[in-house]
Design an enzyme around this catalytic site. Structure first.
Site, short mmCIF file in Angstrom:
data_model
loop_
_atom_site.label_atom_id
_atom_site.label_comp_id
_atom_site.label_asym_id
_atom_site.label_seq_id
_atom_site.Cartn_x
_atom_site.Cartn_y
_atom_site.Cartn_z
N GLU A 149 0.83 -1.23 0.00
CA GLU A 149 0.00 0.00 0.00
C GLU A 149 0.86 1.27 0.00
O GLU A 149 0.68 2.17 0.82
CB GLU A 149 -0.95 -0.04 1.20
N ASN A 161 2.15 -4.93 -3.23
CA ASN A 161 0.82 -5.40 -2.86
C ASN A 161 -0.05 -4.22 -2.48
O ASN A 161 0.40 -3.30 -1.77
CB ASN A 161 0.95 -6.36 -1.65
N HIS A 168 -9.91 -6.86 -1.69
CA HIS A 168 -10.90 -6.53 -0.65
C HIS A 168 -12.06 -5.81 -1.34
O HIS A 168 -11.98 -4.62 -1.64
CB HIS A 168 -10.29 -5.62 0.42
N GLU A 208 -5.54 -11.11 -0.78
CA GLU A 208 -6.32 -10.90 0.45
C GLU A 208 -7.83 -10.87 0.17
O GLU A 208 -8.57 -10.07 0.69
CB GLU A 208 -5.92 -9.59 1.13
N ASP A 223 -11.64 -10.87 0.00
CA ASP A 223 -12.88 -11.03 0.75
C ASP A 223 -13.91 -10.09 0.10
O ASP A 223 -13.55 -9.15 -0.60
CB ASP A 223 -12.75 -10.80 2.26
O1 G3I Z 1 -2.14 -6.80 18.93
C1 G3I Z 1 -2.95 -5.78 19.54
C2 G3I Z 1 -3.36 -6.23 20.93
O2 G3I Z 1 -2.20 -6.34 21.75
C3 G3I Z 1 -4.32 -5.23 21.50
O3 G3I Z 1 -4.79 -5.68 22.76
C4 G3I Z 1 -5.49 -5.03 20.55
C5 G3I Z 1 -6.42 -3.94 21.08
O4 G3I Z 1 -7.26 -3.56 20.03
O5 G3I Z 1 -5.03 -4.61 19.26
C6 G3I Z 1 -4.18 -5.57 18.69
O6 G3I Z 1 -3.77 -5.03 17.46
C7 G3I Z 1 -4.67 -5.31 16.39
C8 G3I Z 1 -3.83 -5.73 15.20
O7 G3I Z 1 -4.66 -6.00 14.05
C9 G3I Z 1 -3.04 -6.98 15.55
O8 G3I Z 1 -1.80 -6.92 14.86
C10 G3I Z 1 -5.46 -4.06 16.01
O9 G3I Z 1 -6.36 -3.77 17.06
C11 G3I Z 1 -6.25 -4.32 14.73
O10 G3I Z 1 -6.84 -3.11 14.29
C12 G3I Z 1 -5.34 -4.82 13.63
O11 G3I Z 1 -6.16 -5.09 12.50
C13 G3I Z 1 -5.49 -5.65 11.36
C14 G3I Z 1 -5.43 -4.59 10.25
O12 G3I Z 1 -4.81 -5.15 9.09
C15 G3I Z 1 -4.65 -3.37 10.68
O13 G3I Z 1 -4.68 -2.45 9.60
C16 G3I Z 1 -6.31 -6.83 10.86
O14 G3I Z 1 -6.28 -7.85 11.84
C17 G3I Z 1 -5.76 -7.34 9.54
O15 G3I Z 1 -6.65 -8.29 8.97
C18 G3I Z 1 -5.64 -6.19 8.53
O16 G3I Z 1 -5.03 -6.69 7.38
C19 G3I Z 1 -4.72 -5.71 6.37
C20 G3I Z 1 -3.52 -6.23 5.60
O17 G3I Z 1 -2.45 -6.44 6.51
C21 G3I Z 1 -3.14 -5.27 4.50
N1 G3I Z 1 -4.27 -5.08 3.60
C22 G3I Z 1 -5.47 -4.59 4.28
C23 G3I Z 1 -5.88 -5.57 5.37
C24 G3I Z 1 -7.15 -5.08 6.04
O18 G3I Z 1 -6.92 -3.88 6.70
#
Ligand code: G3I
Length: 379
Positions: free
Chosen positions: A164, A215, A251, A280, A282
């Site tokens: 991105e 990507n 997405h 990715e 969905d």
């Molecule tokens: O790890 C922390 C945890 O310690 C904490 O307690 C918790 C509190 O909310 O947050 C956790 O972090 C989360 C993180 O994923 C884990 O690494 C964040 O809240 C959460 O917002 C974050 O979301 C991820 C997102 O990327 C972030 O932008 C999603 O799971 C993940 O599916 C999503 O994936 C991205 C790809 O990497 C790139 N393309 C877009 C895709 C969707 O956004």
């Protein structure tokens, strides 16, 4: 005593031979079993949450399905900076190791995700980058890429090196490199392309076997963003940068149309000598008061998933098709959008029409292990 035992054994042997062999049920068709040999079918998985307790002899239902349906996995968060490099000089490989170990135990491949991104950077990077010179940013990025990619060298078939890195049409300044949001591109805003190229060089030096990808989302069809990527790839190639692939995340939302130019877009990157992938996938949708989709939405979702897969099957350079979680219970969507029902299975792992649409296209492309013979291929 030995003689009596011998007589008993031979009698059992005669009985066993004479009993009709129970007809073994044919193995259940899965996305993995039906995928052509030259296409990896994958899913994202959050190793830290789902795989730390993996016991091959006693898998959870989620783990069983993940291994049965897919031959590729992408760590959803485990290899991102915030998870794997939480403090300067401190690495936490536990989640990523769990994903790689699960893949190894189940004869699966791993897509690495991701080395250079504007999101999910740890606080120390956000803070330090406020005063970074480009040289300082490069030193931090090189050390991270070398450390992480070297650890998994030979175990990752595709890396999302840069994720991105272009803004969208609707962002301030339109489609251009994210030299505000991405801390590394910001520090090297005078020549961000040089930094991007070095990120690929560092990854290549650490693992020459891995295919190195750009990507992005909203990068499925031909548009201003993919035009910018198309130009960037040519610039990087001309500079001898070891870039191997372009990944369209896939997405999608039923709130918008589907860009039918996806295959044409894949073909133009393939014509540059690149691999392509859906990384990715969905397909989310707004849900009713009852939190459920309509029958029309469910049917359209299946069509959209299938259209992405068929575009991939029709372009031999498309190496992998990955869904961003295979069940609604593990989808990122509801936490971000007022939409849901985005994956190919329900929270109870019930297969949706989208799952069967993918299975049918994989089966039609090629039964089992041969190279694909998809309808769009001139074979
Ligand atoms: O790890 C922390 C945890 O310690 C904490 O307690 C918790 C509190 O909310 O947050 C956790 O972090 C989360 C993180 O994923 C884990 O690494 C964040 O809240 C959460 O917002 C974050 O979301 C991820 C997102 O990327 C972030 O932008 C999603 O799971 C993940 O599916 C999503 O994936 C991205 C790809 O990497 C790139 N393309 C877009 C895709 C969707 O956004």
């Amino acid at each position: 005593m030995r003689r009596v035992a011998a007589v008993a054994t031979s009698a059992l042997a005669v009985l066993a031979l004479s009993a009709p062999l129970a007809q073994a049920a044919p193995p259940e068709e899965t996305l993995r079993s039906e995928a052509p040999r030259d296409l990896k079918i994958g899913s994202a998985v959050w190793g830290q949450n789902e795989l730390l307790d993996y016991d091959r002899k006693n898998p959870t239902e989620f783990q069983r399905i993940l291994a049965a349906e897919f031959n590729s996995v992408t760590p959803e968060n485990d290899m991102k900076w915030a998870e794997i490099h939480p403090e300067p000089g401190v690495y936490d490989f536990s989640g990523a190791d769990a994903v790689v170990a699960f893949a190894e135990a189940n004869n699966m491949e791993v897509r690495g995700h991701t080395l250079l991104w504007h999101s999910q950077n740890p606080q120390w990077v956000v803070d330090a980058s406020a005063t970074w010179t480009c040289e300082e940013a490069r030193a931090v990025l090189e050390e991270h890429i070398t450390t992480v990619v070297s650890r998994y060298a030979g175990q990752i078939y595709e890396w999302d090196v840069a994720n991105e890195i272009f803004q969208d049409d609707w962002d301030t300044g339109g489609v251009r490199l994210r030299t505000e949001a991405n801390p590394f591109l910001k520090a090297c805003a005078e020549d961000p392309v040089a930094l991007i190229g070095d990120a690929f060089r560092w990854a290549d030096a650490a693992d020459p076997e891995a295919l190195l990808f750009l990507n992005d989302y909203n990068a499925e069809g031909i548009n201003n963003k993919t035009d910018a990527y198309y130009a960037l790839v040519q610039e990087l190639l001309a500079d001898g940068v070891p870039i191997d692939g372009f990944g369209a995340q896939g997405h999608l939302s039923l709130m918008y149309g589907f860009d039918e130019s996806i295959q044409e877009n894949f073909e133009r990157f393939a014509a540059l000598g690149l691999k392509v992938a859906i990384t990715e996938a969905d397909v989310r949708m707004p849900l009713g008061e009852d939190g459920e989709p309509t029958a029309e939405q469910i049917a359209l979702q299946a069509e959209r998933y299938d259209a992405m897969l068929v575009a991939c099957l029709n372009v031999p350079a498309c190496t992998s098709f990955t869904v961003w979680g295979f069940d609604d219970g593990h989808s990122w969507v509801p936490g971000v959008f007022p939409e849901g029902y985005a994956t190919i299975m329900t929270e109870e792992f019930e297969k949706k029409p989208a799952y069967y649409a993918l299975l049918e296209s994989l089966t039609d492309a090629t039964p089992g292990k041969s190279p694909r013979t998809a309808p769009g291929l001139n074979r």
